[in-house]
Design an enzyme around this catalytic site. Structure first.
Site, short mmCIF file in Angstrom:
data_model
loop_
_atom_site.label_atom_id
_atom_site.label_comp_id
_atom_site.label_asym_id
_atom_site.label_seq_id
_atom_site.Cartn_x
_atom_site.Cartn_y
_atom_site.Cartn_z
CG ASN A 9 -1.73 1.23 1.40
OD1 ASN A 9 -1.86 2.01 0.45
ND2 ASN A 9 -2.30 1.43 2.58
CD1 TRP A 10 3.36 0.96 -2.90
CD2 TRP A 10 3.44 2.14 -4.80
NE1 TRP A 10 4.03 0.21 -3.83
CE2 TRP A 10 4.08 0.90 -5.01
CE3 TRP A 10 3.36 3.03 -5.87
CZ2 TRP A 10 4.65 0.55 -6.23
CZ3 TRP A 10 3.92 2.68 -7.09
CH2 TRP A 10 4.56 1.46 -7.27
CE LYS A 11 -0.01 3.46 4.87
NZ LYS A 11 -0.21 3.64 6.29
CG HIS A 95 -6.13 1.81 5.12
ND1 HIS A 95 -5.69 2.74 6.01
CD2 HIS A 95 -5.11 0.94 4.92
CE1 HIS A 95 -4.43 2.46 6.35
NE2 HIS A 95 -4.06 1.37 5.69
CD GLU A 97 -3.25 5.47 6.75
OE1 GLU A 97 -3.21 5.54 5.51
OE2 GLU A 97 -2.35 4.98 7.44
CD GLU A 167 -3.95 -2.64 7.39
OE1 GLU A 167 -2.81 -2.81 7.00
OE2 GLU A 167 -4.61 -1.63 7.12
N GLY A 173 1.88 2.22 10.74
CA GLY A 173 2.80 3.35 10.58
C GLY A 173 3.46 3.80 11.87
CB SER A 212 4.84 -1.72 11.97
OG SER A 212 4.36 -0.39 12.15
C1 PEP Z 1 -1.07 0.06 5.97
O1 PEP Z 1 -1.08 1.18 5.56
O2 PEP Z 1 -2.00 -0.68 5.68
C2 PEP Z 1 0.04 -0.40 6.81
C3 PEP Z 1 -0.01 -1.60 7.33
O3 PEP Z 1 1.08 0.50 7.00
P1 PEP Z 1 2.48 0.19 7.74
O4 PEP Z 1 3.02 -1.10 7.18
O5 PEP Z 1 3.34 1.36 7.41
O6 PEP Z 1 2.18 0.07 9.20
#
Ligand code: PEP
Length: 259
Positions: A9-11, A95, A97, A167, A173, A212
């Site tokens: 996931n490049w966000k 997600h 976010e 998640e 993050g 993470s």
């Molecule tokens: C995500 O954005 O879904 C995610 C898991 O981010 P990160 O790996 O940076 O925690």
């Protein structure tokens, strides 16, 4: 056996040239990991060029969001049909976010999930608890509250063509990661909810861990029985880091095959 899926996931990251070099870097080695599925989820503006660059590879393409309907007066939005039309196979739905920053509630999440299914995209439904909810012992309740309305609205059969990503919000993050045991317990609970609705789907649906995940912790997470891959944010922006996670998943796939 469930084929592991590693999704990046490049966000909202990267320029055009960074997107190109990231894809080049992943492409160079991805073919070694044919026993897993690899997927990238670039920003909307980079989807088309990434689609062109991925031609002839087995790497999948997905988007990070969609809006309802096929087309219409929804300035700034992108429909599921448009994503499918330019070659996306997957789309993230719900997600954390989107839920927190953009206030997307469970009804909108359920409608987006249905829109993805109707456009024949594979939704990756993201669910997970906040730190406070975990500390209050509410993890399973929250998982159920996020999952049940989607099952109710889309129907359990829709999950034949879906992926779930567990998640924990506190791990996204932040550099904090759920322990393999915490993650396994949540994944097993998610699978149990699906199982109550349909045993076959529970056996085949892929449940990814996100929060993470990186090269250093990928093996311990991916070897858990109910963890079928990873949704990777930060570590997916560097081809070498992302490929190390793919290598860990591929190693686990080979081990499972040998049993
Ligand atoms: C995500 O954005 O879904 C995610 C898991 O981010 P990160 O790996 O940076 O925690």
């Amino acid at each position: 056996m469930r084929k592991p899926l590693i999704a990046g996931n490049w966000k909202m990251h990267g320029s055009l040239s960074q997107a190109k070099s990231l894809v080049d870097g992943i492409k160079q080695h991805a073919a070694q990991y044919a026993d897993i599925d690899i997927l990238v989820l670039p920003t909307f503006v980079h989807l088309y060029i990434v689609h062109e660059l991925l031609k002839g590879t087995a790497i999948g393409l997905g988007a990070q969001n969609l809006y309802l309907g096929a087309q219409g007066a929804f300035t700034g939005e992108i429909s599921a049909a448009m994503l499918a039309d330019i070659g996306c196979r997957y789309v993230l739905i719900g997600h954390s976010e989107r839920r927190t920053i953009f206030h997307e509630d469970v009804e909108l999440t359920a409608a987006k999930f249905k829109a993805a299914i109707e456009a024949r995209l594979i939704p990756i439904l993201c669910i997970g608890e906040t730190r406070e909810e975990r500390e209050q012992g509410e993890t399973n309740n929250i998982i159920q509250k996020q999952l049940d309305p989607i099952i109710h609205s889309a129907g359990i059969d829709a999950f034949r063509h879906a992926v779930i990503a567990y998640e924990p919000v506190w791990a996204i993050g932040t550099g904090l990661t759920a322990t393999p045991l915490q993650a396994q317990e949540a994944h097993a609970y998610i699978r149990q909810i699906i199982m109550k609705n349909n045993v076959d789907i529970a056996k085949t649906i892929r449940i990814l861990y996100g929060g993470s995940m990186k090269a250093e912790n990928a093996v311990s997470l991916l070897t858990q029985p109910d963890i079928d891959g990873g949704l990777i944010g930060g570590a997916s922006l560097d081809a070498a880091s992302f490929l190390k996670i793919c290598a860990a998943a591929s190693q686990e796939a080979a081990a499972l095959k040998a049993h």
